[in-house]
Every structure is written in structure tokens, then in C-alpha cells.
Scaffold this motif. Structure first.
Motif, short mmCIF file in Angstrom:
data_model
loop_
_atom_site.label_atom_id
_atom_site.label_comp_id
_atom_site.label_asym_id
_atom_site.label_seq_id
_atom_site.Cartn_x
_atom_site.Cartn_y
_atom_site.Cartn_z
N ALA A 1 2.82 -62.75 5.02
CA ALA A 1 2.99 -61.98 3.79
C ALA A 1 3.94 -62.71 2.84
O ALA A 1 3.69 -62.80 1.63
CB ALA A 1 3.51 -60.58 4.11
N ARG A 2 5.03 -63.22 3.37
CA ARG A 2 6.01 -63.91 2.53
C ARG A 2 5.43 -65.18 1.92
O ARG A 2 5.64 -65.47 0.73
CB ARG A 2 7.26 -64.22 3.36
N CYS A 3 4.69 -65.94 2.71
CA CYS A 3 4.11 -67.20 2.21
C CYS A 3 3.02 -66.94 1.17
O CYS A 3 2.99 -67.56 0.09
CB CYS A 3 3.55 -68.02 3.37
N ILE A 4 2.11 -66.02 1.47
CA ILE A 4 1.00 -65.75 0.54
C ILE A 4 1.49 -65.01 -0.69
O ILE A 4 1.03 -65.27 -1.81
CB ILE A 4 -0.11 -64.97 1.28
N GLY A 5 2.45 -64.11 -0.51
CA GLY A 5 3.03 -63.44 -1.67
C GLY A 5 3.66 -64.43 -2.63
O GLY A 5 3.53 -64.32 -3.85
N PHE B 1 -5.62 -65.67 3.15
CA PHE B 1 -5.27 -65.95 1.75
C PHE B 1 -6.36 -65.46 0.80
O PHE B 1 -6.08 -64.78 -0.20
CB PHE B 1 -5.03 -67.46 1.57
N LEU B 2 -7.61 -65.79 1.10
CA LEU B 2 -8.72 -65.42 0.21
C LEU B 2 -8.92 -63.91 0.17
O LEU B 2 -9.25 -63.35 -0.89
CB LEU B 2 -10.01 -66.12 0.67
N TYR C 1 -9.09 -54.48 7.76
CA TYR C 1 -9.70 -55.81 7.78
C TYR C 1 -9.12 -56.60 8.94
O TYR C 1 -7.89 -56.72 9.07
CB TYR C 1 -9.41 -56.57 6.48
N SER C 2 -9.99 -57.15 9.79
CA SER C 2 -9.56 -57.99 10.90
C SER C 2 -9.67 -59.46 10.49
O SER C 2 -10.70 -59.89 9.96
CB SER C 2 -10.44 -57.73 12.13
N ILE C 3 -8.62 -60.22 10.74
CA ILE C 3 -8.62 -61.64 10.43
C ILE C 3 -8.56 -62.44 11.73
O ILE C 3 -7.72 -62.16 12.60
CB ILE C 3 -7.41 -62.03 9.54
N LYS D 1 -6.17 -62.43 -2.00
CA LYS D 1 -6.47 -62.77 -3.40
C LYS D 1 -7.56 -61.87 -3.95
O LYS D 1 -7.50 -61.40 -5.10
CB LYS D 1 -6.88 -64.23 -3.50
N LYS D 2 -8.57 -61.56 -3.12
CA LYS D 2 -9.67 -60.70 -3.54
C LYS D 2 -9.21 -59.25 -3.73
O LYS D 2 -9.65 -58.57 -4.67
CB LYS D 2 -10.78 -60.75 -2.49
N LEU D 3 -8.32 -58.77 -2.87
CA LEU D 3 -7.86 -57.38 -2.94
C LEU D 3 -6.90 -57.15 -4.11
O LEU D 3 -6.68 -56.01 -4.52
CB LEU D 3 -7.19 -56.98 -1.63
N LYS D 4 -6.28 -58.19 -4.61
CA LYS D 4 -5.38 -58.13 -5.78
C LYS D 4 -4.31 -57.04 -5.63
O LYS D 4 -4.21 -56.12 -6.46
CB LYS D 4 -6.18 -57.89 -7.05
N PRO D 5 -3.50 -57.12 -4.61
CA PRO D 5 -2.48 -56.06 -4.42
C PRO D 5 -1.36 -56.15 -5.45
O PRO D 5 -1.03 -57.23 -5.94
CB PRO D 5 -1.96 -56.36 -3.01
N ASP D 6 -0.78 -54.99 -5.73
CA ASP D 6 0.45 -54.96 -6.53
C ASP D 6 1.65 -55.31 -5.66
O ASP D 6 2.63 -55.87 -6.14
CB ASP D 6 0.64 -53.57 -7.14
N ILE D 7 1.55 -54.95 -4.36
CA ILE D 7 2.64 -55.19 -3.40
C ILE D 7 2.02 -55.56 -2.05
O ILE D 7 1.02 -54.96 -1.64
CB ILE D 7 3.53 -53.94 -3.22
#
Length: 360
Positions: free
Chosen positions: A98-102, A76-77, A58-60, A80-86
Motif C-alpha cells: 500500500a505504501r509503495c503503490i500509494g 498495481f494495475l 479481489y484476490s491477487i 490504478k483501475k479502482l482509482k481510490p481516494d485512500i
């Protein structure tokens, strides 16, 4: 058992060590346990490579500029859509996001540390300290771990050295024995200090016309470096290989040189050692002793002070005129890399961390 859903965020998919580590992880982690997604900010050859492996990328981008508010919202969206475990971050910008969104989504974050913080600059270091902490920090070398201890909780930093898929069969070496070829692999950026290597090569070529220099990489200094070689009147003896995998070129080298101001555990260095090449690297010399995370001086390579053209020129000449030293360092380096710096060792360490976070 359900798959562990991992979203990897990486700043760039150009050729580089962090990209190669990500490739090796996704190839070698147990396929029946993991599902991978890759989010990137800058395109590059690895996009096509990952897609061919069946990995969705995915390119952002931002609305006006990269990293504007729209960029942050889109990232962020998507996460949230991909719902990762990590979430796994690689390279500076990706690690911060990654740190902020996590933190915002309560997702465990693994932050991989590939470079010394002093090379990132004051502003980036300030953001590194201010951003929410990752669940774990994985430094690629002991010296990088030590350098991050003032930015991160010490208990959260572990060292996982880079590893490679080692070559255990005899290699087809270059056929032209009359030409001594010096090679280097890496991005064309200031920290790699290719100007120093080109200047040293000029010294050597002046008296030894049977030498050649091959530089494999890409980056903003590409044209500057080409112009510099032309200014020194050695452009005809310096070959630039742009943005291509280095694997096909190691067998053209007689020795491998890293002239960087600083390196962690470089993937290019490990690859060169696995191809049975004698190597020259720059090391930490604050104590007056040449130190390196991988190389023992004159055992499996030569360590020189950074930014020291005289030392670099002398080291290259030592390998040129001492085939026994070349052979000894090449053999010892190969034995070290196939026993210590393997893909299996690296991936096992990451697998342990991932499973501990999900199944404590």
C-alpha cells in the motif's frame, strides 16, 4: 457529496483481529459517504462474509510464486483501475505494498499497525524503514505506537484502540457448573505461545480433573499443538475449535487466557471482557511492574510475565478458587470495555482521519 472511495489491502482473510476491525469499519462507517473495495493475498472465511455485505473483493496472486513481479504488477494495475481516494493497509505485506503503490500513484495511505516490529524479524523491519512512508499510521495501542517511533515519523503515528460491538444484555452462561473451563482465542502461531498454556493446563488437570481447555483458532501450529496435548496425556481434556468465529463459545468459558509473548489491544481480549469473563494476560515487565495497555492488575484481570508457566498456573488457580476475584475482575472489565473500547469510538476516529485527508 460523492462517496469516498477506499481500497482496503489486507494480507489475509482468515479469522483474526485485523480482519474483524476491517469488518467493523465497513459496517459502521456512514454508508452514504463511503464505497469500499477489499484486495487480499490469502483467502479465508472473511471473503464470503464481505461478499455477503455487498463488498467487492479481489484476490491477487503471482505467476510463479506469491509476491513475484507479476503479483506486484497485477496489484498495481488493479489499484490504478479502482482509482481510490485512500488506500488502507492491514498486516505487514499489505502495508508495504500500500505504501509503495500509494507513493507511485500519489494516493493517501493509511497504514494500520497491529503488531510489534520486533516480532516481524530483521528483514521485514528493514523493508518497513525503506518503503515510502504512509500518510498516517494508526497503531492499535500506545505500546505499539511507541515501538514504531524509530521506523516512522512520530508526527504521523496516532493511536486508535480497537473497539468492539459491546454486549449490554445478560448472557446465558454455561450450564455445567462442575467443570471449570479455560478458554483462549487466537492464531496458532509461535507468538501466541499456546504450548505454555497447554503445559500450565497439564499442571492444573493433574490435580483438578474437573477442568477443561478450549482453544479457538487456526494456523500452522495446529497439528503440533494437538500432538503436544496428546503427549502430555491431556488430549481428551483439550478441545480445538478450528477457524470458526469465537462468539458462540465465550459463554462456555469460566475464564479467558492470553499466553502470548506479546499482544497489542487484542480483539479477542475485548470480546472476552464484553462477555463478562475474568481474563489473564501477559504484560510488559521490564521495569519489574506488570503493565498492559488494557488491563489493570487485579482490578479487571490478572497480568503475568510472559513465558512464565508458574505465574500462569498460579493465576488460573486464583480464578478457579476465588469466585469473588473472578466476579470483581469480570464486572470491572465489562464496565471498562463498554465505555472505552467500543466500535463507535474506533470508527469515529477512523472517519475523522479519512475526512481530514479528503476534505482538509
Amino acid at each position: 457529496m460523492a462517496h469516498i472511495n477506499i481500497v482496503h489491502i489486507i494480507s489475509s482473510l482468515e479469522q483474526g483481529g485485523a480482519q474483524k476491525v476491517l469488518d467493523l469499519l465497513m459496517r459502521n462507517l456512514p454508508q452514504d459517504m463511503y464505497k469500499h473495495h477489499v484486495i487480499f493475498f490469502h483467502d479465508g472465511p472473511y471473503k464470503k462474509h464481505f461478499n455477503s455485505m455487498g463488498i467487492t473483493t479481489y484476490s491477487i496472486s503471482g505467476f510463479i510464486t506469491r509476491y513475484d513481479p507479476v503479483f506486484s504488477l497485477r496489484l498495481f494495475l488493479l489499484i490504478k483501475k479502482l482509482k481510490p481516494d485512500i488506500l488502507c493497509g492491514a498486516l505487514w505485506a499489505a502495508n508495504i505494498y500500500a505504501r509503495c503503490i500509494g507513493y507511485a500513484l500519489n494516493i493517501p495511505v493509511i497504514s494500520t499497525l497491529h503488531a510489534l516490529p520486533e516480532h516481524e524479524g530483521a528483514f521485514k523491519n528493514w523493508l518497513t524503514r525503506m518503503a515510502p512512508h504512509a500518510t498516517r499510521y494508526c497503531a492499535v495501542s500506545p505500546s505499539i505506537k511507541k515501538s514504531f517511533e524509530y521506523n516512522c515519523p512520530t508526527a504521523h503515528i496516532i493511536t486508535i484502540p480497537n473497539g468492539i460491538a459491546c454486549m449490554r444484555s445478560a448472557l446465558c452462561r454455561k450450564k455445567n457448573k462442575k467443570i471449570f473451563t479455560i478458554g483462549s482465542v487466537g492464531r496458532f502461531v509461535p507468538v501466541k505461545n499456546y504450548h505454555l498454556l497447554i503445559a500450565s493446563f497439564k499442571e492444573i488437570y493433574t490435580t483438578c480433573h474437573h477442568t477443561r481447555l478450549i482453544l479457538i483458532g487456526h494456523g500452522p501450529l495446529e497439528q503440533n499443538l494437538k500432538n503436544y496435548a496428546q503427549e502430555l496425556d491431556i488430549g481428551h481434556a483439550v478441545t480445538f475449535i478450528i477457524n470458526k468465529p469465537a462468539d458462540a463459545y465465550y459463554n462456555k468459558f469460566d475464564c479467558f487466557v492470553q499466553s502470548s509473548d506479546y499482544e497489542g489491544i487484542s480483539m479477542a481480549l475485548l470480546e472476552a471482557m464484553s462477555h463478562k469473563l475474568p481474563v489473564i494476560v501477559t504484560g510488559v515487565t521490564s521495569t519489574g511492574i506488570n503493565n498492559h495497555d488494557v488491563i489493570e492488575n487485579y482490578h479487571d484481570g490478572i497480568i503475568i510475565p510472559s513465558r512464565n508457566q508458574e505465574a500462569l498456573t498460579h493465576a488460573i488457580k486464583e480464578f478457579m478458587y476465588n469466585p469473588d476475584l473472578r466476579s470483581t475482575c469480570a464486572r470491572n472489565g465489562y464496565n471498562k470495555v463498554i465505555t472505552t473500547y467500543t466500535t463507535t469510538t474506533m470508527c469515529t476516529s477512523y472517519h475523522r482521519i479519512f475526512t481530514e485527508l479528503i476534505y482538509p
